[in-house]
Structure formats: structure tokens, C-alpha cells
Design an enzyme around this catalytic site. Sequence first.
Site, PDB file in Angstrom:
ATOM      1  N   ASP A  81       0.832  -1.211   0.000  1.00 36.31           N
ATOM      2  CA  ASP A  81       0.000   0.000   0.000  1.00 36.31           C
ATOM      3  C   ASP A  81       0.868   1.263   0.000  1.00 36.31           C
ATOM      4  OD1 ASP A  81      -2.416   1.297  -0.116  1.00 36.31           O
ATOM      5  OD2 ASP A  81      -2.791   1.221   2.048  1.00 36.31           O
ATOM      6  N   ASN A  94       0.517   7.390   2.876  1.00 41.90           N
ATOM      7  CA  ASN A  94       1.129   6.506   3.877  1.00 41.90           C
ATOM      8  C   ASN A  94       2.586   6.858   4.165  1.00 41.90           C
ATOM      9  OD1 ASN A  94      -1.200   5.111   4.234  1.00 41.90           O
ATOM     10  ND2 ASN A  94      -0.690   3.473   2.798  1.00 41.90           N
ATOM     11  N   ASP A 124       2.445   3.332   7.338  1.00 40.14           N
ATOM     12  CA  ASP A 124       1.216   2.567   7.527  1.00 40.14           C
ATOM     13  C   ASP A 124       1.411   1.157   6.996  1.00 40.14           C
ATOM     14  OD1 ASP A 124      -1.346   1.530   7.539  1.00 40.14           O
ATOM     15  OD2 ASP A 124      -2.247   3.488   7.172  1.00 40.14           O
TER      16      ASP A 124
END
Length: 300
Positions: A160, A165, A178
Site C-alpha cells: 500500500d 502513507n 502505515d
Amino acid sequence: MATETLAGAGAAGGDTNNKVSSENCAEEKLRWTLSDFDIGKPLGRGKFGHVYLAREKKSNHIVALKVLFKSQLKQSQVEHQLRREVEIQSHLRNPNILRLYGYFYDQTRVYLILEYAAKGELYKELQKCKYFSEKRAATYVASLARALIYCHGKHVIHRDIKPENLLIGAQGELKIADFGWSVHTFNRRRTMCGTLDYLPPEMVESVEHDASVDIWSLGVLCYEFLYGMPPFEAKEHSDTYRRIVKVDLKFPPKPIVSASAKDLISQMLVKDSSLRLPLHKLLEHPWIVQNADPSGIYRG
Ligand code: AMP
């Protein structure tokens, strides 16, 4: 020393719920509680709670304390994901990966003790600048490639990677923040996760994927750094999906981007995941060699 207590908490046999008193390391394990911290200003708000600046009282160590509401975690059925995130992130030690020192909980909340990223969100920085210079983009991409090489070496796939993030540390270094979608794996996986714009074809099509998904996402990120928007953006989700699957990669005439940067992006955004430029080769690519600051720190 209490600083060692905090820094060492994640390393203490992997048990991030406990802190180890260095005076009596062998036996005494104490749980963190809210009373161990002075709580400061709010740093931001996430989907499941709030993040505060905090100071661990004994060591004066500044941290970010993420407060998550159990009820919301339960309602969204993400307890398992959180457990995995904590388990993975607490074991990673790399200058470009946000440290997770430990966690604790009470009746209603879960608290994550995180490294404080003093310069905040990369996403906001990108919004402010619209797009980054090639030197800045290359410095960031190289630092993330090194962090991902480290993760992949530990069989951790992030899955991701995207501007939302990424946080910026006090020196200007990027921090992958994250690990909610990350996975510790030795096998190829099928789960669909992440945000559509950054998903590789094999995840959009729900076929098996491996660590090379992170090379694709880093290619998308590099494009967004240089152009200010992701490459497969479209009004409708279905169009983004179609563009990803076809690898409908176009380079707009403005802003002006060097042929070398485009060459690197084209070698990362390859449909056949086995043909994507390996991360260690990325670090040898002329665009990276000529533009990235080896310190990993962008100095403006
Ligand atoms: P999150 O719940 O992770 O999305 O965090 C919400 C917001 O809090 C982020 O968008 C950041 O602005 C801020 N934040 C989260 N973690 C940190 C951190 N470790 N250091 C500084 N700010 C943070």
C-alpha cells in the site's frame, strides 16, 4: 535508562505490549499505561481515532501516540489487520520506516506508541508543491527502494505504498508509516487490497501477487511525484481499472520531465511482474545515480 526502555520495547523478544525495565531486564516486565505519557497537541485524525504528540515521562522521549477506539475497530472488522500491522511494524528497523515502539490498551481504546515524524505528511507537501523536482523525487524514490529492499529481505510486502502513507522525519527523510495492508509471507498471495490508483494489474485482476507489487506502486509514486497526479487516474473507477490492466501509461508534455525519469518509470510499470526492474537495479539506474542525494535527505 528509560530512553533505552522505550527504544528497546519493540525489540524485547518481539513482545511490544511490554516494556522492559533495564534495571531488572531478566524478570521484570511492565505494561505501558497512559500515565507513562504527558499528552501534547493533536497531530492529526485518522479513520479510527486521533494521534497526539506525547512525551514518555521517564525518558523525555517524544513520540506520536495513536489512539484507536476498539468499538470502531470492531465495527469495521479490522482488529485482525491491526494485530498484523503491529506485529510487522514493531519488528522493522530502518531509517525510512516509522518505528512502532509498542502498544497498550484500556477498556475502550488501543494506543500505539509511534516514532514522531516532525515534518508531517508527504501528501500535504506534494499538494503544496503540486509536483516535485527530479532531485527531490529521485531522493525519495531511492530511499523508499532501500526501505522496501529491507522489508522484502524480511519477507514483508507493504502492498500500500502511496503518498498518504508516507510521513517526513525531522531531517526531511521519508518514513513509511502505515503497514495496515502489509503481509509477512513466503507464498504468493491473492488478496485485493490498497487503493485503486496504486494497485498493480495482478491485484486489480485478483491473480496471485508477490513482492513485485511494491515495485509497481513505487513506479506509480515516482510518476505522481514528477507529474502531481497518478498515471492511471480517471473519473470512474472502472476506467482506472481498465487503464491499469492495459498499462495505459502516458507522459504529459508538462511539467517537463527528463527522458531518463520516464525510462525508469516505464521499467517499473510493467504488466508482467517478473519483468519489473528489481529494486537493487533501480538504485543503479542513471536517473537515480545522477539525481538522488545518497543521504536520502532532500535538502531543498
Ligand atoms: P493516521 O490515523 O495514521 O491516518 O494518522 C492521522 C494523522 O495524524 C496523519 O495524517 C498525520 O497527520 C498524523 N500522524 C500520524 N502518525 C504520525 C506520526 N508518527 N508523526 C507525526 N504525525 C503523525
